[in-house]
Design an enzyme around this catalytic site. Structure first.
Site, short mmCIF file in Angstrom:
data_model
loop_
_atom_site.label_atom_id
_atom_site.label_comp_id
_atom_site.label_asym_id
_atom_site.label_seq_id
_atom_site.Cartn_x
_atom_site.Cartn_y
_atom_site.Cartn_z
N PHE A 188 4.73 -3.41 -4.94
CA PHE A 188 3.68 -4.21 -5.57
C PHE A 188 2.35 -3.86 -4.90
O PHE A 188 2.19 -4.03 -3.70
CB PHE A 188 3.94 -5.72 -5.42
N ASP A 296 -0.26 -0.07 2.54
CA ASP A 296 -0.77 -1.29 1.92
C ASP A 296 -0.32 -2.49 2.77
O ASP A 296 0.81 -2.95 2.67
CB ASP A 296 -0.23 -1.38 0.49
N THR A 352 -21.57 -3.57 -7.24
CA THR A 352 -22.72 -4.41 -6.89
C THR A 352 -22.59 -4.97 -5.47
O THR A 352 -23.48 -4.82 -4.64
CB THR A 352 -22.86 -5.58 -7.89
C1 LIG Z 1 1.34 -5.62 -0.84
C2 LIG Z 1 0.34 -6.15 -1.82
N1 LIG Z 1 -0.61 -5.32 -2.29
C3 LIG Z 1 -1.53 -5.74 -3.15
C4 LIG Z 1 -1.54 -7.05 -3.61
C5 LIG Z 1 -2.58 -7.50 -4.58
O1 LIG Z 1 -3.47 -8.35 -3.96
P1 LIG Z 1 -4.38 -9.34 -4.83
O2 LIG Z 1 -3.46 -10.32 -5.47
O3 LIG Z 1 -5.31 -9.93 -3.83
O4 LIG Z 1 -5.10 -8.50 -5.81
C6 LIG Z 1 -0.55 -7.94 -3.16
C7 LIG Z 1 -0.51 -9.32 -3.65
O5 LIG Z 1 0.45 -10.02 -3.55
C8 LIG Z 1 0.41 -7.47 -2.24
O6 LIG Z 1 1.38 -8.28 -1.78
#
Ligand SMILES: Cc1ncc(COP(=O)(O)O)c(C=O)c1O
Length: 467
Positions: A188, A296, A352
């Site tokens: 995700f 991430d 922005t």
């Molecule tokens: C590992 C990971 N990356 C990206 C995201 C996306 O973040 P956001 O919901 O702040 O856009 C999430 C959200 O749960 C996440 O768990």
């Protein structure tokens, strides 16, 4: 001796108190009002954040719940933490809110000091940061940065050709090249347009949205506890790494991989872990094929795994190329170490606001607080305590696949329905907790969650299984 949390939150409740069904009548009415203008189908209940304190969330009906979900893993220091309230009331904050700068064109005189307060706590070897508005946004910028860098490498930093310029205006090659980001199955990385093409956790996120044709590789499906299944887990990780490398090679002619993105623990996809060796393998393979490596840490970052940044536990031969963050940082962005990743021209990575100085101020305070109070050590201690407490429910056959690092803990129920019953049942008994994957329960308490809170949670688990 009073605990650290008790010192910070002397008025924190001693226990949950539930007066109505959850959601109660006021929560339901408020959601109905909200829905006159705003789709709110996913709302569990309505929070009363002015009354919430420390580890406890208070809802619109006056129910007080021990919160192990903390706004989808994004409140690091408890509700209404005095240090954050103080930072929020500063002159610097008022200036950032009232005169929100378009940072790319007109950065504030305080901006240097604000980002220094972030970079001070960046992972080793990452002196640079690019700020963003959300986890998805952070990933989008990181992906764009990878594409820009790869294109500059290919053209050897020569000027753009006329053909590149004109083809870019019709979304065509060579100006808009065919290139990809590889992500892992069940991963995700967000729901915005580019990030969504790397998200592979659930169809509901992706259905009906046009997507890039980008490759995936398998994320290891390990057997828990990891220490007891080392040999088969090792083989599984080697299988996945082999497929990763084969995929990168196969896509060189189809849509070359600019970057591989991975979560240290696949969170939304079901709290799937892998060993440092697996991530070391990704680092080596990406280096070998001139592919950038993006970690991430949107969900794992800022302490919950018992390290400030989860990937610090991997002992990599060289750092990842970029590490994205958000959630517990309360601001978002990515850290990186190689100044060559700076785009060559202005306006390549630009919008922005480029993030939000108000939340950068909060992030600086959070990072300092986590570090100065050594919260990663208490997270490790409390995480061990929670896991030991949950083990007896696993031994009794109520839960399975107990796993986790720090307080970033999860376990499985036999079916998706049993999991949903568990989370709803826990809320009814005063514990707010979330699910992930198909049938997993995930714990995402704040960093001031202590043994006394764990005891309340374990007591609720016990009640749920003795029903
Ligand atoms: C590992 C990971 N990356 C990206 C995201 C996306 O973040 P956001 O919901 O702040 O856009 C999430 C959200 O749960 C996440 O768990």
């Amino acid at each position: 001796m009073s605990s650290f949390c008790a010192k910070v939150f002397p008025t924190e409740p001693q226990a949950p108190s539930v007066k109505s069904a959850i959601p109660g009548p006021k929560s339901k009415d408020t959601v109905t009002d909200i829905e006159k203008h705003f789709e709110a189908k996913a709302a569990y209940f309505v929070g009363d954040y002015s009354k919430s304190i420390g580890n406890y969330i208070v809802d619109a009906d006056g129910n007080t719940l021990l919160d192990l979900y903390m706004q989808i893993a994004s409140i690091p220091l408890g509700y209404n933490n005095p240090a954050i309230i103080e930072a929020a009331g500063s002159k610097e904050m008022i200036n950032a809110l009232v005169n929100r700068p378009a940072t790319g064109n007109f950065p504030s005189a305080d901006f240097d000091s604000q980002i220094q307060r972030l970079v001070k706590y960046a992972p080793h070897g990452f002196p640079y940061v690019w700020t963003a508005l959300s986890g998805s946004d952070a990933n989008e910028w990181a992906f764009k940065t990878a594409f820009l860098w790869q294109a500059d490498q290919d053209r050897n930093y020569a000027a753009f050709t006329k053909e590149e310029e004109s083809s870019s205006m019709i979304n065509s090659v060579p100006g808009c090249p065919v290139r990809s980001i590889l992500s892992f199955r069940q991963s995700f990385h967000g729901r915005t347009f580019g990030a969504l093409s790397t998200t592979r956790s659930k169809p509901i996120h992706k259905l009906d949205i046009p997507a890039f044709d980008w490759p995936t590789a398998p994320f290891p499906a390990l057997t828990y506890p990891l220490e007891e299944h080392q040999k088969e887990n090792d083989e599984e990780e080697q299988r996945c790494l082999k497929e990763l490398e084969e995929t990168i090679i196969a896509w060189k002619t189809k849509s070359p991989v600019a970057a591989v993105v991975v979560e240290p623990v696949q969170s939304e996809g079901g709290d799937n872990h892998a060993s440092p060796k697996f991530f070391q393998g990704i680092r080596d393979i990406t280096k070998k094929h001139r592919v950038l490596f993006i970690v991430d840490e949107v969900q794992t970052g800022v302490g919950a795994t018992g390290h400030f940044w989860a990937h610090e536990a991997w002992n990599l031969t060289s750092p990842p190329d970029m590490m994205t963050f958000s959630k517990k940082a309360q601001t978002a962005g990515f850290f990186y170490g190689n100044p060559e990743l700076w785009p060559r021209q202005p306006y390549r990575n630009f919008n922005t606001w480029i993030g939000d100085p108000a939340h950068i101020i909060i992030a600086g305070k959070i990072f300092e607080y986590v570090s100065e109070n050594n919260l990663t050590a208490s997270v490790q201690r409390v995480g061990k305590y929670i896991k030991e407490g949950l083990l007896k429910f696993q031994e009794a056959g109520h839960i399975s696949r107990l796993r986790g690092v720090g307080t970033f803990i999860a376990f499985d129920l036999p079916t998706p329905e049993a999991r949903d019953q568990f989370t709803a049942g826990a809320r009814a008994l005063g514990v707010n907790i979330g699910g992930c994957g198909v049938r997993s329960v995930r714990l995402r308490p704040c960093l001031l969650f202590e043994e006394k809170h764990a005891d309340i949670f374990l007591d609720v688990v016990s009640k749920l299984f003795s029903k």
